[in-house]
Design an enzyme around this catalytic site. Structure first.
Site, mmCIF file in Angstrom:
data_model
loop_
_atom_site.group_PDB
_atom_site.id
_atom_site.type_symbol
_atom_site.label_atom_id
_atom_site.label_comp_id
_atom_site.label_asym_id
_atom_site.label_seq_id
_atom_site.Cartn_x
_atom_site.Cartn_y
_atom_site.Cartn_z
ATOM 1 N N GLY A 98 0.791 -1.226 0.000
ATOM 2 C CA GLY A 98 0.000 0.000 0.000
ATOM 3 C C GLY A 98 0.823 1.275 0.000
ATOM 4 O O GLY A 98 0.298 2.353 0.259
ATOM 5 N N GLN A 99 2.114 1.180 -0.326
ATOM 6 C CA GLN A 99 2.975 2.368 -0.325
ATOM 7 C C GLN A 99 2.837 3.142 -1.622
ATOM 8 O O GLN A 99 2.948 2.562 -2.709
ATOM 9 C CB GLN A 99 4.447 1.958 -0.126
ATOM 10 C CG GLN A 99 5.381 3.155 0.000
ATOM 11 C CD GLN A 99 6.831 2.759 0.243
ATOM 12 O OE1 GLN A 99 7.199 1.587 0.089
ATOM 13 N NE2 GLN A 99 7.651 3.714 0.607
ATOM 14 N N HIS A 105 8.131 6.317 5.562
ATOM 15 C CA HIS A 105 7.365 7.180 6.472
ATOM 16 C C HIS A 105 6.502 6.358 7.400
ATOM 17 O O HIS A 105 5.995 5.306 7.027
ATOM 18 C CB HIS A 105 6.487 8.178 5.688
ATOM 19 C CG HIS A 105 5.625 7.555 4.645
ATOM 20 N ND1 HIS A 105 6.106 7.192 3.399
ATOM 21 C CD2 HIS A 105 4.313 7.221 4.641
ATOM 22 C CE1 HIS A 105 5.126 6.673 2.684
ATOM 23 N NE2 HIS A 105 4.027 6.659 3.423
#
Ligand code: 5GP
Ligand code: ZN
Length: 118
Positions: A98-99, A105
């Site tokens: 899901g990046q 981060h």
């Protein structure tokens, strides 16, 4: 150290405006532009590391610093205290993880439920 095409490197450099939560020599934290929760900010290393896949043992102190900052900044930004309050910490890695932004981060999300997502 930095990637000229990376939006988070540009945010650290002040080339893209952001609502800053915290900054020190090693990390930068700012509010997510599309929050899922009443409180939603990101903690990022100043070093351009694309994801956790690129972590090496030398990054352990930096990652530990980010994790120990999360509860302090969560309270500072208005999350209610543990255990009735608390916060969610999320690190997406790679497309299937899901990046979307490939500068490592940590999402810190909190505040009263329901949330939009998460
Ligand atoms: P990811 O899906 O990569 O884990 O999360 C990237 C996050 O960065 C998303 O929640 C998205 O809203 C946030 N984001 C993307 N571009 C910007 C931007 O220019 N400014 C801020 N403040 N957040 C951004
Ligand atoms: Zn970057």
């Amino acid at each position: 150290m930095t990637d000229a095409n990376c939006i988070f490197c540009k945010i650290i450099a002040g080339q893209i405006p952001s609502r800053k939560v915290y900054e020190d020599e090693h990390v930068f934290a700012f509010h997510d532009i599309a929050p899922w929760a009443p409180i939603h900010f990101l903690i990022i290393p100043k070093l351009h590391i694309p994801s956790m896949a690129q972590l090496v043992p030398e990054h352990a102190a930096l990652m530990g610093h980010m994790m120990t900052l999360a509860p302090k900044l969560a309270l500072q930004e208005g999350c209610n205290p543990y255990p009735d309050g608390g916060f969610r910490l999320l690190v997406n890695n790679g497309s299937e993880g899901g990046q979307e932004v490939h500068h490592l981060h940590m999402h810190v999300m909190g505040g009263p439920r329901p949330w939009l997502r998460g």
